[in-house]
Design a protein around this motif. Structure first.
Motif, PDB file in Angstrom:
ATOM      1  N   SER A 156      33.848  55.914  53.935  1.00 19.95           N
ATOM      2  CA  SER A 156      34.811  55.971  52.828  1.00 19.95           C
ATOM      3  C   SER A 156      34.122  55.284  51.653  1.00 19.95           C
ATOM      4  O   SER A 156      34.123  54.053  51.574  1.00 19.95           O
ATOM      5  N   PRO A 157      33.501  56.056  50.761  1.00 16.91           N
ATOM      6  CA  PRO A 157      32.744  55.396  49.684  1.00 16.91           C
ATOM      7  C   PRO A 157      33.665  54.624  48.746  1.00 16.91           C
ATOM      8  O   PRO A 157      34.861  54.928  48.643  1.00 16.91           O
ATOM      9  N   ALA A 158      33.094  53.645  48.078  1.00 20.27           N
ATOM     10  CA  ALA A 158      33.906  52.816  47.175  1.00 20.27           C
ATOM     11  C   ALA A 158      33.164  52.619  45.852  1.00 20.27           C
ATOM     12  O   ALA A 158      32.027  52.141  45.829  1.00 20.27           O
ATOM     13  N   TYR A 159      33.826  53.010  44.782  1.00 22.24           N
ATOM     14  CA  TYR A 159      33.275  52.876  43.424  1.00 22.24           C
ATOM     15  C   TYR A 159      33.550  51.446  42.955  1.00 22.24           C
ATOM     16  O   TYR A 159      34.701  50.989  42.975  1.00 22.24           O
ATOM     17  N   ASP A 202      36.417  50.748  40.704  1.00 24.09           N
ATOM     18  CA  ASP A 202      37.729  50.839  41.344  1.00 24.09           C
ATOM     19  C   ASP A 202      38.004  49.624  42.229  1.00 24.09           C
ATOM     20  O   ASP A 202      39.139  49.138  42.303  1.00 24.09           O
ATOM     21  N   VAL A 250      38.654  50.668  49.702  1.00 26.51           N
ATOM     22  CA  VAL A 250      37.672  51.747  49.452  1.00 26.51           C
ATOM     23  C   VAL A 250      38.413  52.860  48.729  1.00 26.51           C
ATOM     24  O   VAL A 250      39.648  52.854  48.663  1.00 26.51           O
ATOM     25  N   ASN A 251      37.671  53.824  48.194  1.00 28.81           N
ATOM     26  CA  ASN A 251      38.360  54.984  47.625  1.00 28.81           C
ATOM     27  C   ASN A 251      38.986  55.799  48.752  1.00 28.81           C
ATOM     28  O   ASN A 251      38.500  55.773  49.888  1.00 28.81           O
ATOM     29  N   ILE A 268      29.056  64.180  50.980  1.00 29.34           N
ATOM     30  CA  ILE A 268      29.006  63.453  49.701  1.00 29.34           C
ATOM     31  C   ILE A 268      27.898  64.040  48.824  1.00 29.34           C
ATOM     32  O   ILE A 268      28.082  64.263  47.617  1.00 29.34           O
ATOM     33  N   TRP A 270      37.755  59.502  46.678  1.00 28.72           N
ATOM     34  CA  TRP A 270      36.342  59.255  46.402  1.00 28.72           C
ATOM     35  C   TRP A 270      35.751  60.338  45.500  1.00 28.72           C
ATOM     36  O   TRP A 270      34.845  60.072  44.712  1.00 28.72           O
ATOM     37  N   GLN A 271      36.293  61.560  45.590  1.00 29.50           N
ATOM     38  CA  GLN A 271      35.725  62.631  44.762  1.00 29.50           C
ATOM     39  C   GLN A 271      35.985  62.373  43.270  1.00 29.50           C
ATOM     40  O   GLN A 271      35.090  62.567  42.444  1.00 29.50           O
ATOM     41  N   ALA A 276      36.538  59.478  41.946  1.00 25.28           N
ATOM     42  CA  ALA A 276      35.762  58.289  41.584  1.00 25.28           C
ATOM     43  C   ALA A 276      34.313  58.685  41.280  1.00 25.28           C
ATOM     44  O   ALA A 276      33.712  58.234  40.304  1.00 25.28           O
ATOM     45  N   LEU A 277      33.792  59.556  42.135  1.00 23.42           N
ATOM     46  CA  LEU A 277      32.413  60.032  41.949  1.00 23.42           C
ATOM     47  C   LEU A 277      32.285  60.785  40.626  1.00 23.42           C
ATOM     48  O   LEU A 277      31.314  60.603  39.881  1.00 23.42           O
TER      49      LEU A 277
END
Ligand SMILES: NC(=O)c1ccc[n+]([C@@H]2O[C@H](COP(=O)([O-])OP(=O)(O)OC[C@H]3O[C@@H](n4cnc5c(N)ncnc54)[C@H](OP(=O)(O)O)[C@@H]3O)[C@@H](O)[C@H]2O)c1
Length: 302
Positions: free
Chosen positions: A193-196, A199, A220-221, A230, A279-280, A282-283
């Motif tokens: 779960s990626p995290a910006y 954020d 996480v996002n 990803i 996450w999308q 955020a990316l």
């Protein structure tokens, strides 16, 4: 101003590890209307317990945000003492100093505390089972941080955002490779779960402002994906045809074990009034942001 009364504006906020990826984002977010004391490793080595006590007593912070960490997961296998010093015992000193200063402590942990054998996102109630030196040191750090009278431990993972000098994260390596049209190795069997960082910084502030109870939160996002998924989303956002080389973690023969499945459940954070974007999106914000402006506080999409 009393720590933990829900206010951030006008507070005095000490950020340790301030030159790192997350530290920079925290300084930007809190710096909007709080008085931030940004301490790099040169300013304050958090493993020097005496210096930690003296500096924090002198700064009189309302909030301490510890972004320092010994994060080289593979190197840590060969030098466990340093990982333990930075990720665990220094946190004990910070917790003590926070109590002495009457400050709230914010500390960051990792998805690596889990073994990755789950088949649904991990909650804060799930039993940790660290499988590397780094992971064990992060778990100890959680316990020490939670000893402080008012503390928040936020588990983050696969952080992305503008890096400090000389550092490139996993996601940026993929971005650079795709931009260059180079072959990019991507894990097909590690789900994260990626995290910006922008954020995470926003969420940290909201958590404190919302006067949420201290304790352990996943931050996480929203959502989860393999690194291959990803990379495909990065390529789509960049409008490039990627040259991805799918690899498994076994093929990579990494020194430290990593959890295969690291999706984190963020409903506890949501119940505290902090709803993380996917996450999308955020990316898309990260990749679409002006490189000159990356690292400055951003307004979240509604
Ligand atoms: N990056 C991720 O994907 C990830 C995933 C899970 C959890 N986390 C956690 O999130 C937090 C922030 O990570 P990050 O990605 O922002 O890391 P980062 O970019 O590597 O920054 C860490 C910072 O800590 C500093 N530091 C290291 N040892 C120190 C010491 N003894 N005293 C003071 N400062 C020290 C480093 O300084 P130098 O540059 O001088 O070494 C660096 O500026 C850490 O707790 C990390 O464990 C990160």
């Amino acid at each position: 101003m009393a720590a933990g009364d829900g206010r951030v504006a006008g507070c005095r906020v000490v950020v340790t590890g301030a030159a790192g990826r997350l530290g920079r984002a925290m300084c930007a977010e809190f710096g909007r209307d709080a008085s931030v004391v940004a301490l790099t490793r040169t300013d304050l080595d958090i493993t020097d317990g005496r210096a930690v006590g003296a500096r924090l007593a002198a700064e009189r912070p309302d909030i301490i945000v510890n972004c320092a960490g010994d994060n080289d997961v593979d190197l840590a296998e060969g030098r466990p003492v340093r990982a333990l010093e930075v990720n665990a015992f220094a946190v004990k000193a910070l917790a003590r100093a926070a109590d002495e200063a009457g400050a709230a402590l914010v500390h960051f942990s990792s998805d690596f505390v889990f073994d990755g054998e789950a088949s649904r996102p991990y909650t804060e109630a799930d039993e940790p089972n660290p499988r590397s030196v780094y992971a064990a040191s992060k778990l100890l750090g959680e316990w020490f941080a939670l000893e402080a009278r008012r503390s928040f431990v936020l588990r983050v993972e696969s952080l992305f955002g503008p890096a400090g000098a000389g550092r490139v994260g996993s996601l940026d390596r993929i971005v650079e490779g795709i931009r260059a049209g180079a072959p990019v190795p991507v894990f097909v069997d590690r789900t994260v779960s990626p995290a910006y960082v922008a954020d995470v910084a926003w969420a940290t502030r909201r958590l404190i402002e919302g006067a949420a109870p201290g304790g352990l939160y996943h931050c996480v996002n929203a959502g989860a994906a393999t690194w291959r998924e990803i990379a495909l989303e990065i390529a789509r956002l960049l409008g490039r045809e990627p040259r991805l080389t799918p690899i498994t973690m076994d093929q990579a023969a990494l020194r430290a074990s990593r959890p295969r499945y690291s999706a984190l459940d963020i409903s506890k954070l949501g119940a505290a009034g902090v709803v993380m974007p996917g996450w999308q999106t955020a990316l898309a914000r990260y990749l679409g942001s002006d490189p000159e402006k990356r690292g400055q506080a951003e307004t979240l999409e509604a």
